[in-house]
Write a protein that holds these residues in place. Sequence first.
Motif, mmCIF file in Angstrom:
data_model
loop_
_atom_site.group_PDB
_atom_site.id
_atom_site.type_symbol
_atom_site.label_atom_id
_atom_site.label_comp_id
_atom_site.label_asym_id
_atom_site.label_seq_id
_atom_site.Cartn_x
_atom_site.Cartn_y
_atom_site.Cartn_z
ATOM 1 N N ASP A 67 0.824 -1.214 0.000
ATOM 2 C CA ASP A 67 0.000 0.000 0.000
ATOM 3 C C ASP A 67 0.855 1.259 0.000
ATOM 4 O O ASP A 67 0.592 2.209 -0.750
ATOM 5 C CB ASP A 67 -0.924 0.015 1.221
ATOM 6 N N ARG A 71 1.000 4.129 -3.016
ATOM 7 C CA ARG A 71 0.710 5.537 -2.704
ATOM 8 C C ARG A 71 1.897 6.429 -3.073
ATOM 9 O O ARG A 71 1.715 7.527 -3.610
ATOM 10 C CB ARG A 71 0.365 5.698 -1.223
ATOM 11 N N ARG A 80 -0.501 10.229 -13.014
ATOM 12 C CA ARG A 80 -1.093 9.146 -12.231
ATOM 13 C C ARG A 80 -2.484 8.729 -12.710
ATOM 14 O O ARG A 80 -2.843 7.562 -12.584
ATOM 15 C CB ARG A 80 -1.145 9.522 -10.755
ATOM 16 N N GLN A 84 -1.853 2.471 -14.190
ATOM 17 C CA GLN A 84 -2.395 1.331 -13.463
ATOM 18 C C GLN A 84 -1.212 0.520 -12.957
ATOM 19 O O GLN A 84 -0.225 0.315 -13.661
ATOM 20 C CB GLN A 84 -3.278 0.478 -14.376
ATOM 21 N N TYR A 97 -3.918 -0.077 -8.094
ATOM 22 C CA TYR A 97 -4.362 1.300 -8.331
ATOM 23 C C TYR A 97 -4.750 1.439 -9.798
ATOM 24 O O TYR A 97 -4.036 0.950 -10.691
ATOM 25 C CB TYR A 97 -3.244 2.288 -8.015
#
Length: 277
Positions: A67, A71, A80, A84, A97
């Motif tokens: 995670d 981020r 961004r 992906q 993401y």
Amino acid sequence: MISTYSIVACDLEAREWGVAVQSKFLAVGAAVPAAEPEVCAIATQAWANLAYRPQGLGLLREGHSADDVVRTLVGADEGREQRQVGVVDAHGRAATYTGSGCSEWAGGTTGPGYAAQGNILVSAATVDALASTFERSQGLPLAERLLGCLAAAQAAGGDRRGQQSAALLVVRKDGGYGGTSDVAADLRVDDHPRPVEELERIWRIHDLLFGSTPDAEWLDVDAALAAELRERLEALGYGDPDLADALAAWAGTENFEERVRGAERIDPVILEQLRAR
């Protein structure tokens, strides 16, 4: 744009990390996957930022979670919304993401030990198939689970634009050829009308040549079997009086050297191949 579906995953018991991917994109294996044993597996796609691979590996080596890494990567990336990425870390924690600018259908999901994602897909069914197939296939080797995921995803609709290339990357500490690298499998189909099927075919060859049979299944070479081996090897032109040397010479010629350890015991796969010849 790398219109793609992929799964990044790990097998913590086998200490393996891997990525499988298919795309309507030339040589997707050169762009999407990255993995390092005891660290992580990463897939970067959509309008792929290939810098995510070395940057993500570096962060994960430092002990950051999946995670945290996702981020950090997307937070520092002005593009961004068109990216992906999927990550599974050293502990099996996963993150995915999908930016809001990725072409529909686009999205991802995570579960224990995996992250699945895709963009420009027929529907969410493709990613759902990746996830459900991985979850149902516990107990199989990681490479086989990942290949099964690709096949299920393609059957569920796959990439909306069609098929072109596919790749499988699996890493394990000292798991490569001769124990001299960590790359247990790095197989790519760069341009093919049915790349997932072709990747499965290549995997079967790879497993035949470089796979391993549990020691308990190896056969003791008694006098009768030794005589058979000598006869078959001599018929193939390997008449060295030392059976171990003759067997090693034949195995090396046929690329089976990873499956031969002297002549006191024999891998049943090798015996089957020798008899077939």
